[in-house]
Design an enzyme around this catalytic site. Structure first.
Site, mmCIF file in Angstrom:
data_model
loop_
_atom_site.group_PDB
_atom_site.id
_atom_site.type_symbol
_atom_site.label_atom_id
_atom_site.label_comp_id
_atom_site.label_asym_id
_atom_site.label_seq_id
_atom_site.Cartn_x
_atom_site.Cartn_y
_atom_site.Cartn_z
ATOM 1 N N GLY A 103 38.955 53.448 38.469
ATOM 2 C CA GLY A 103 40.377 53.370 38.160
ATOM 3 C C GLY A 103 41.208 54.145 39.165
ATOM 4 N N ASN A 131 31.799 41.596 42.379
ATOM 5 C CA ASN A 131 30.878 41.492 43.513
ATOM 6 C C ASN A 131 29.782 40.496 43.121
ATOM 7 O OD1 ASN A 131 28.964 42.827 41.954
ATOM 8 N ND2 ASN A 131 29.218 44.791 42.990
ATOM 9 N N THR A 151 33.327 39.363 46.084
ATOM 10 C CA THR A 151 32.911 40.023 47.326
ATOM 11 C C THR A 151 31.391 39.970 47.409
ATOM 12 O OG1 THR A 151 32.835 42.212 46.282
ATOM 13 C CG2 THR A 151 34.900 41.592 47.342
ATOM 14 N N GLY A 183 34.525 48.633 47.252
ATOM 15 C CA GLY A 183 34.969 47.575 46.336
ATOM 16 C C GLY A 183 36.332 47.901 45.740
ATOM 17 N N ASP A 184 36.550 49.169 45.432
ATOM 18 C CA ASP A 184 37.847 49.577 44.855
ATOM 19 C C ASP A 184 38.964 49.388 45.873
ATOM 20 O OD1 ASP A 184 36.456 50.354 42.571
ATOM 21 O OD2 ASP A 184 36.122 52.367 43.345
ATOM 22 N N THR A 198 37.180 52.185 54.781
ATOM 23 C CA THR A 198 36.645 53.045 53.711
ATOM 24 C C THR A 198 35.162 53.349 53.924
ATOM 25 O OG1 THR A 198 38.258 52.215 52.118
ATOM 26 C CG2 THR A 198 36.260 53.183 51.205
ATOM 27 N N GLY A 247 32.822 59.762 50.802
ATOM 28 C CA GLY A 247 33.571 59.984 49.567
ATOM 29 C C GLY A 247 34.255 58.730 49.064
HETATM 30 O O1 RIB Z 1 33.463 52.600 42.700
HETATM 31 C C1 RIB Z 1 33.137 53.921 42.990
HETATM 32 C C2 RIB Z 1 33.332 54.798 41.783
HETATM 33 O O2 RIB Z 1 32.423 54.409 40.779
HETATM 34 C C3 RIB Z 1 33.069 56.254 42.037
HETATM 35 O O3 RIB Z 1 34.206 56.938 42.495
HETATM 36 C C4 RIB Z 1 32.515 56.726 40.686
HETATM 37 O O4 RIB Z 1 33.324 57.660 40.044
HETATM 38 C C5 RIB Z 1 32.302 55.464 39.856
HETATM 39 O O5 RIB Z 1 33.271 55.278 38.912
#
Ligand code: RIB
Length: 291
Positions: A40, A179, A213, A244-245, A275, A280
């Site tokens: 999130g 994905n 993806t 992915g985020d 990314t 991180g």
């Molecule tokens: O998508 C990566 C995230 O998945 C990480 O930051 C971790 O907290 C999990 O929620």
């Protein structure tokens, strides 16, 4: 139009490893770092960095003020992010090895989101707004139902994929972001063949927009007979966490602004290629000016 991301926030404990820990093994890490993460939070940061007005709703423990400050620093509105003194902030144990990762998740406060909080937050949004969710918070079925009732566009990144996904009213989802593993699961298939996954998703959700993806094979946009493909930008991956985020946030920001699928996929591919070159989660998401 406002984007409401009702999503998880986790402290990510990241361990760099020589190889992933195996059963019966104790292994020392090569390094350790604690970062801000959670699918999130990462997606809110990505949306904001892509230039979108975003509200992050969710829950942290009493030790979670840092998350509020962090989101505010990047321009994310945190008016609907609350603290729960009885719960720990969510956290993740992440092993990183040769660019790949393994994640253990503890939901904590993310799993104490209830119908009361959802009603309070949704009262501030209407049919022109967009709800983005991932599968890391509680009460999702209720949230989807209420947002759909209001006429909001509901975007669901079904990560992490598990059985619970099928207990949600999936017919109320407008856009899925998945994905290949989530895509196969959503289609009810046990395959890693991309064409089979695409066909499966198309058959099961013919009237929905789907963003798929597929790692180094790029990404696809599927809507009925429409299929758009985007290649990856090849780089050396150091840590794929939050790739992915990043993709989800940049795709959505661009798509909502211009309704141009090809452009949105391209922007998302470029952003996630940056990314994966940083260590991180949220901290490695680029700013749109870097693309
Ligand atoms: O998508 C990566 C995230 O998945 C990480 O930051 C971790 O907290 C999990 O929620």
């Amino acid at each position: 139009m406002k984007v409401l991301n009702f999503g998880s926030l986790n402290y990510d404990h990241v361990y760099e490893m020589d190889h992933f820990v195996e059963p019966k093994e104790t292994q020392s890490s090569l390094s350790y770092i604690r970062n801000f993460g959670g699918k999130g939070l990462n997606q809110s940061i990505a949306l904001a960095k892509a230039g979108m007005e975003v509200y992050h709703a969710g829950k942290v423990g009493s030790d979670g003020q840092d998350f509020i400050d962090y989101l505010n620093k990047y321009g994310v509105n945190t008016a609907y992010l609350t603290k729960d003194d009885n719960e720990a902030t969510g956290h993740a144990i992440i092993e990183v090895c040769k660019g790949q990762n393994c994640i253990i998740l503890h939901g904590g406060a993310n799993q104490s989101i209830d119908e009361k909080q959802i009603d309070e937050v949704l009262a501030h949004f209407d049919k022109d707004d967009v709800l983005l969710i991932q599968n890391e918070i509680s009460s999702l079925a209720y949230l989807i139902e209420k947002a759909h009732e209001k006429g909001m566009t509901v975007v669901f990144n079904t990560a992490p994929m598990n059985e619970k996904v099928f207990t949600y009213p999936l017919d109320m989802i407008d856009i899925f972001v998945v994905n290949e593993i989530e895509g196969a699961g959503l289609a009810g298939l046990k395959t890693s063949d991309i064409n089979e996954i695409i066909e499966g998703l198309r058959n099961k959700y013919p009237d929905r927009k789907i963003v798929l993806t597929v790692g180094d094979q790029g990404s696809y946009y599927i809507e009925g007979d429409t299929l758009v493909h985007q290649d990856i930008y090849k780089v050396e991956a150091i840590d794929t966490t939050a790739a992915g985020d990043t993709f989800t946030g940049f795709f959505l920001a661009s798509y909502l602004k211009d309704k141009d699928v090809k452009k949105a996929l391209d922007l998302a591919a470029r952003a996630s290629s940056i990314t994966v070159q940083g260590k991180g989660a949220a901290q490695s998401i680029p700013d749109i000016s870097q693309l």
